[in-house]
Design an enzyme around this catalytic site. Structure first.
Site, PDB file in Angstrom:
ATOM      1  N   LYS A 151      25.480  -4.414  -6.219  1.00 28.93           N
ATOM      2  CA  LYS A 151      27.008  -4.674  -6.483  1.00 28.93           C
ATOM      3  C   LYS A 151      27.705  -4.141  -5.219  1.00 28.93           C
ATOM      4  O   LYS A 151      28.864  -4.003  -5.358  1.00 28.93           O
ATOM      5  CB  LYS A 151      27.190  -3.825  -7.613  1.00 28.93           C
ATOM      6  N   ARG A 157      11.758   3.864   2.190  1.00 30.55           N
ATOM      7  CA  ARG A 157      11.443   2.934   3.177  1.00 30.55           C
ATOM      8  C   ARG A 157      12.829   1.943   3.313  1.00 30.55           C
ATOM      9  O   ARG A 157      13.377   1.562   2.425  1.00 30.55           O
ATOM     10  CB  ARG A 157      10.617   2.128   3.018  1.00 30.55           C
ATOM     11  N   ARG A 211       0.869  -1.254   0.015  1.00 29.29           N
ATOM     12  CA  ARG A 211       0.087   0.036   0.041  1.00 29.29           C
ATOM     13  C   ARG A 211       0.799   1.277  -0.117  1.00 29.29           C
ATOM     14  O   ARG A 211       0.587   2.087  -0.591  1.00 29.29           O
ATOM     15  CB  ARG A 211      -0.788   0.101   1.038  1.00 29.29           C
ATOM     16  N   THR A 212       1.750   1.349   0.623  1.00 31.94           N
ATOM     17  CA  THR A 212       2.656   2.517   0.930  1.00 31.94           C
ATOM     18  C   THR A 212       3.231   3.153  -0.372  1.00 31.94           C
ATOM     19  O   THR A 212       2.995   4.239  -0.875  1.00 31.94           O
ATOM     20  CB  THR A 212       3.608   2.428   2.042  1.00 31.94           C
ATOM     21  N   HIS A 271       6.583   5.841  11.076  1.00 33.46           N
ATOM     22  CA  HIS A 271       5.753   5.708   9.815  1.00 33.46           C
ATOM     23  C   HIS A 271       4.893   6.933   9.741  1.00 33.46           C
ATOM     24  O   HIS A 271       3.648   6.825   9.850  1.00 33.46           O
ATOM     25  CB  HIS A 271       5.212   4.331   9.470  1.00 33.46           C
TER      26      HIS A 271
END
Ligand code: NCD
Length: 315
Positions: free
Chosen positions: A88, A109, A59-60, A137
């Site tokens: 890498k 995030r 959702r976010t 959040h």
């Protein structure tokens, strides 16, 4: 009203004032009307949002993408960093520096607490914290509060239970600190002993003048509550899987469990529901707000937030 969001980083709810919330919620109302009337407009034309998600998201991630696209903007969507140079061995700082050149705003995030703050120190563009480990959040808390206010605008003192993994759940950390900026509230922090609300959050809640009780039994307070905000036990934060297995079904609510509730009770969850903490017989219950109300408000609110950050004078 002064737009303090303009070009600002959104790292925590601590820097957000009551006036900021008033402005944000007014703009969210407008976005809801805009989407309902015509789907969106072009106010973020020529702006690009980079979504850098080092941890899984449904959702976010999608609602930020939908939000910017509904307002005419472009996207650099990375839902997982596995096909980038992070694989890498490229450093976090270099990755952020690169994306801050291409995009006008970064939504990040990360599995480690504090990484959005670090990103903001290297990015030339605003950074939004979309969840940092067991930290915060903030945007989830914004629309959770917006949703609560839709139903309890005139209520004198709301009784809200935050339930589940209060130790590791970042949504409840932000939400506990945010609600008192807009509403009069009493909290019940309901969790197993091993997963109690962290001291720093309790300290901030106290500083905001809010009364709270800590308990592990939800059943005994059901009839008092206006809101149950239940969360997932955060499997990925446990070092011992056996400990998680022991605790994962600490709270399971269903219609029968809630027979003594007020009829105005609202049931909320940031989603995903992972181990049946809300039974599916509540999905279509009039008391439930997790689908679709919270989800939809998430998109409207993120539209409003992006507009306020990227445009000084909003309409
Ligand atoms: C939450 C999160 O990522 O913190 N999800 C979300 O953004 N709605 C809650 C969770 O994963 O339990």
């Amino acid at each position: 009203m002064k737009n303090n969001f303009y070009q600002a980083d959104i790292l925590t709810v601590d820097t957000i004032s009551s006036d900021d919330l008033t402005l944000l919620f007014k703009q969210t109302d407008k976005m809801k009307q805009l989407v309902e009337k015509q789907g969106g407009d072009e106010r973020l034309k020529n702006k690009i949002l980079a979504a850098l998600f080092y941890e899984p998201s449904t959702r976010t991630f999608s609602s930020f993408i939908a939000a910017v696209q509904r307002l005419g903007g472009g996207i650099l969507p990375l839902n997982g960093m596995q096909n980038t140079s992070v694989e890498k061995g490229e450093s976090f700082v270099h990755t952020i520096t690169v994306f801050s050149q291409y995009a006008d705003i970064i939504v990040l995030r990360h599995h480690d607490i504090g990484m959005p703050k670090l990103a903001s120190e290297y990015s030339h563009k605003p950074v939004i914290n979309a969840g940092d480990g067991i930290g915060e959040h903030p945007t989830q808390a914004f629309f959770d509060l917006y949703t609560i206010r839709q139903y309890f605008k005139n209520s004198s003192k709301l009784k809200i239970a935050l339930v589940g993994d209060l130790k590791n759940g970042r949504t409840v950390h932000s939400l506990a600190k945010l609600i008192p900026k807009a509403m009069n509230v009493k909290y019940y922090f309901v969790s197993p002993k091993q997963l109690m609300m962290p001291d720093d959050i309790k300290y901030k809640v106290k500083e905001l003048g809010v009364e709270y009780e800590e308990l592990d039994n939800l059943k005994e307070i059901i009839q008092e509550l206006d809101v149950i905000y239940i969360t997932r036990i955060q499997k990925e934060r446990f070092s011992k899987i056996t400990e998680y297995e022991k605790l994962k079904q600490s709270y399971i609510i269903n219609k029968k469990y809630l027979t003594t509730s007020k009829k105005e009770l609202k049931i909320m969850h940031p989603l995903p529901i992972a181990t049946g903490e809300i039974a599916s017989d509540l999905d279509n219950d009039p008391r439930s707000l997790y689908l679709p109300h919270q989800v939809l408000n998430g998109m409207y609110l993120r539209m409003a937030l992006l507009d306020l950050i990227l445009n000084k004078n909003v309409t």
